[in-house]
Design a protein around this motif. Sequence first.
Motif, PDB file in Angstrom:
ATOM      1  N   ILE A  47       0.814  -1.192  -0.027  1.00 40.14           N
ATOM      2  CA  ILE A  47       0.112   0.161  -0.027  1.00 40.14           C
ATOM      3  C   ILE A  47       0.858   1.447   0.147  1.00 40.14           C
ATOM      4  CG2 ILE A  47      -2.017  -1.236   1.042  1.00 40.14           C
ATOM      5  CD1 ILE A  47      -0.972   0.527   3.790  1.00 40.14           C
ATOM      6  N   THR A  48       2.190   1.154  -0.408  1.00 42.70           N
ATOM      7  CA  THR A  48       3.005   2.444  -0.673  1.00 42.70           C
ATOM      8  C   THR A  48       2.404   3.493  -1.400  1.00 42.70           C
ATOM      9  OG1 THR A  48       4.986   0.794  -0.408  1.00 42.70           O
ATOM     10  CG2 THR A  48       5.369   3.003  -0.981  1.00 42.70           C
ATOM     11  N   GLU A  49       1.928   3.050  -2.436  1.00 43.41           N
ATOM     12  CA  GLU A  49       1.593   4.279  -3.311  1.00 43.41           C
ATOM     13  C   GLU A  49       0.055   4.863  -2.717  1.00 43.41           C
ATOM     14  OE1 GLU A  49       2.748   5.895  -5.912  1.00 43.41           O
ATOM     15  OE2 GLU A  49       4.487   4.396  -5.561  1.00 43.41           O
ATOM     16  N   MET A  50      -0.652   4.279  -1.973  1.00 45.07           N
ATOM     17  CA  MET A  50      -1.894   4.585  -1.310  1.00 45.07           C
ATOM     18  C   MET A  50      -1.355   5.208  -0.070  1.00 45.07           C
ATOM     19  SD  MET A  50      -5.083   2.392   0.171  1.00 45.07           S
ATOM     20  CE  MET A  50      -4.212   1.990   1.858  1.00 45.07           C
ATOM     21  N   ARG A  51      -0.517   5.013   0.662  1.00 47.31           N
ATOM     22  CA  ARG A  51       0.181   5.992   1.685  1.00 47.31           C
ATOM     23  C   ARG A  51       0.422   7.046   1.174  1.00 47.31           C
ATOM     24  NH1 ARG A  51      -0.174   4.426   7.467  1.00 47.31           N
ATOM     25  NH2 ARG A  51       1.724   5.743   7.492  1.00 47.31           N
ATOM     26  N   ARG A  52       1.274   6.992   0.007  1.00 43.58           N
ATOM     27  CA  ARG A  52       1.921   8.272  -0.582  1.00 43.58           C
ATOM     28  C   ARG A  52       0.743   9.215  -0.925  1.00 43.58           C
ATOM     29  NH1 ARG A  52       5.251   6.161  -4.074  1.00 43.58           N
ATOM     30  NH2 ARG A  52       6.941   6.239  -2.731  1.00 43.58           N
ATOM     31  N   ALA A  53      -0.370   8.525  -1.669  1.00 47.24           N
ATOM     32  CA  ALA A  53      -1.260   9.445  -2.141  1.00 47.24           C
ATOM     33  C   ALA A  53      -2.240  10.325  -0.902  1.00 47.24           C
ATOM     34  CB  ALA A  53      -2.379   8.536  -2.828  1.00 47.24           C
ATOM     35  N   ILE A  54      -2.381   9.367   0.148  1.00 43.84           N
ATOM     36  CA  ILE A  54      -2.804  10.139   1.593  1.00 43.84           C
ATOM     37  C   ILE A  54      -2.181  11.025   2.142  1.00 43.84           C
ATOM     38  CG2 ILE A  54      -3.476   9.308   3.775  1.00 43.84           C
ATOM     39  CD1 ILE A  54      -4.405   6.715   2.912  1.00 43.84           C
ATOM     40  N   GLU A  55      -0.889  10.992   2.166  1.00 43.65           N
ATOM     41  CA  GLU A  55       0.004  11.789   2.529  1.00 43.65           C
ATOM     42  C   GLU A  55       0.067  13.197   1.708  1.00 43.65           C
ATOM     43  OE1 GLU A  55       2.686  13.810   4.881  1.00 43.65           O
ATOM     44  OE2 GLU A  55       1.527  12.079   5.449  1.00 43.65           O
ATOM     45  N   ASP A  56      -0.143  12.939   0.416  1.00 44.96           N
ATOM     46  CA  ASP A  56       0.035  14.102  -0.523  1.00 44.96           C
ATOM     47  C   ASP A  56      -1.310  14.952  -0.339  1.00 44.96           C
ATOM     48  OD1 ASP A  56       2.407  13.367  -1.485  1.00 44.96           O
ATOM     49  OD2 ASP A  56       1.536  12.479  -3.478  1.00 44.96           O
ATOM     50  N   HIS A  58      -3.207  15.091   2.425  1.00 44.28           N
ATOM     51  CA  HIS A  58      -3.067  15.812   3.648  1.00 44.28           C
ATOM     52  C   HIS A  58      -2.129  16.973   3.604  1.00 44.28           C
ATOM     53  CE1 HIS A  58      -2.506  16.467   8.028  1.00 44.28           C
ATOM     54  NE2 HIS A  58      -1.182  16.224   7.905  1.00 44.28           N
ATOM     55  N   GLN A  59      -0.832  16.964   2.701  1.00 49.18           N
ATOM     56  CA  GLN A  59      -0.304  18.157   2.522  1.00 49.18           C
ATOM     57  C   GLN A  59      -0.847  19.180   1.925  1.00 49.18           C
ATOM     58  OE1 GLN A  59       3.622  16.999   0.800  1.00 49.18           O
ATOM     59  NE2 GLN A  59       4.370  15.989   2.582  1.00 49.18           N
ATOM     60  N   LEU A  60      -1.640  18.711   0.974  1.00 47.07           N
ATOM     61  CA  LEU A  60      -2.470  19.647  -0.032  1.00 47.07           C
ATOM     62  C   LEU A  60      -3.467  20.289   0.825  1.00 47.07           C
ATOM     63  CD1 LEU A  60      -3.213  21.090  -2.570  1.00 47.07           C
ATOM     64  CD2 LEU A  60      -4.750  18.919  -2.967  1.00 47.07           C
ATOM     65  N   THR A  61      -4.027  19.385   1.817  1.00 48.03           N
ATOM     66  CA  THR A  61      -5.284  20.223   2.673  1.00 48.03           C
ATOM     67  C   THR A  61      -4.665  21.089   3.709  1.00 48.03           C
ATOM     68  OG1 THR A  61      -6.414  17.963   2.606  1.00 48.03           O
ATOM     69  CG2 THR A  61      -6.902  19.380   4.407  1.00 48.03           C
ATOM     70  N   GLN A  62      -3.475  20.868   4.109  1.00 51.73           N
ATOM     71  CA  GLN A  62      -2.791  21.942   5.096  1.00 51.73           C
ATOM     72  C   GLN A  62      -2.224  22.922   4.372  1.00 51.73           C
ATOM     73  OE1 GLN A  62      -3.570  20.020   7.846  1.00 51.73           O
ATOM     74  NE2 GLN A  62      -2.077  21.469   8.696  1.00 51.73           N
ATOM     75  N   ARG A  63      -1.744  22.829   2.923  1.00 49.35           N
ATOM     76  CA  ARG A  63      -1.578  24.114   2.262  1.00 49.35           C
ATOM     77  C   ARG A  63      -2.829  24.789   1.897  1.00 49.35           C
ATOM     78  NH1 ARG A  63       1.407  20.735  -1.456  1.00 49.35           N
ATOM     79  NH2 ARG A  63       3.610  20.561  -0.573  1.00 49.35           N
TER      80      ARG A  63
END
Length: 444
Positions: A47-56, A58-63
């Motif tokens: 689930i590496t790509e899925m985790r990366r997408a979730i993190e991205d 999250h970062q977009l939401t923070q921005r």
Amino acid sequence: MKEHKVLLGYETHARRKDGSFFWVLENATLIEEPGKEPVIEGVLIDITEMRRAIEDRHQLTQRMKEVQKMEAVGRLASGVAHDFNNILMAILQYAEISLGEKQVPEAVQTHLRGIRDAAGRAGGLTRQLLAFSRNQVMKPRLIDLNEVLVKMGQMLERVIGERYDLHLDLDPEILSVKADPTQIEQVVTNLVINGCDAMHEGGKLEINTGRAVFDDAFCESHPGSRRGNYVAMMVRDSGSGIAPEDLDRIFEPFFTTKIKGKGTGLGLATVYGIVKQSDGYITVESKVGQGSLFTVYLPSVKQTAPKAVDPVTEALPFKGDETILLVEDEPAVREATELTLEGMGYTVLSAGGAAEAQKIFDREKENIHLLLTDMILPDGHGSDLADALRVKLPELRIVYMSGYVDDALFRNETGAEEGFHFLQKPFNASTLAAVIRKALESGA
């Protein structure tokens, strides 16, 4: 008897054969049977790509939250600046009116000059608020950046004092830029003061100019930049530098690493707002203990900037005998402006809003030469009022004034690029007189 222990939806790291880690989702069952080794049956899902997408995400939401926060602070700053500028206008004008009175004791004159100067400095703070929120009215023109810096040199040396060694190294081959010279002076002053604040025991400050080209590679690695040719201005200090964790926040309004009482956190936010408003770009490089380098990029223009004219040689007469229709909803500002204009010889007809101004105009149309109106009125907009009056009297001169004007309010729809004139509050009597006289004599 077999015993089953089930593990579902467990996320953990796993190691590949090459030693790298990746994220897995584990669904497994532990099977324990008497007399036998425990057995694990299950499935591991990468689930590496899925985790990366979730993190991205999250970062977009923070921005997005940061952008919304900046917009909210910008709206607050603009509103505060508008109201505060009206108050400053009244203070500044009444102080100047009192200074113009005969037989004012010298001690009282000293106090009045102190009030006037304090109001002027407070006006500078509101201009910073407007600049970082990108709501400051721009008056761009072709300028020679080197010429601006050379003229500022002596002033900057007086501002920073003898502990700092200021050195200019300017490329004579750079092209002109189109910008508001007053705003560029703000950028330079704030960067210089920021650099001096970072050099607690004194040090060296360098200002350089040069040329730069933004290509595809640069734009890909510098979000927000655009391809093209630029004039670069670099301000380098030998100070304490900026901690890595603070680099991403230094342009935020009200963020400061200075001790309480030594900084408002508006200086670099002002710089950022002006540069963006000028279609430019800014970068910062810094290491703790090794100083900082701020580079401002402004789009270059091939036309040659005209030589600056000494304002004394082009000064317009301050007095007149024309009739001015003054529209201002703040009573104190309206009264003070009326007194100031009457002191210059003008006849003033005053109104507190658009409807009242219309009535006065219909009654006195043959005698009115100029409309001086606030942009934001309780019952309309200054540009709408001007348009309506100009239908009835096409030769009517127009001067707008405001403590806050969004760029959208001052583009072609208000005629700003067709010779109309604007006064940014707070303004002093000399500025008022010069703009009024220029408008009356230009025929705009």
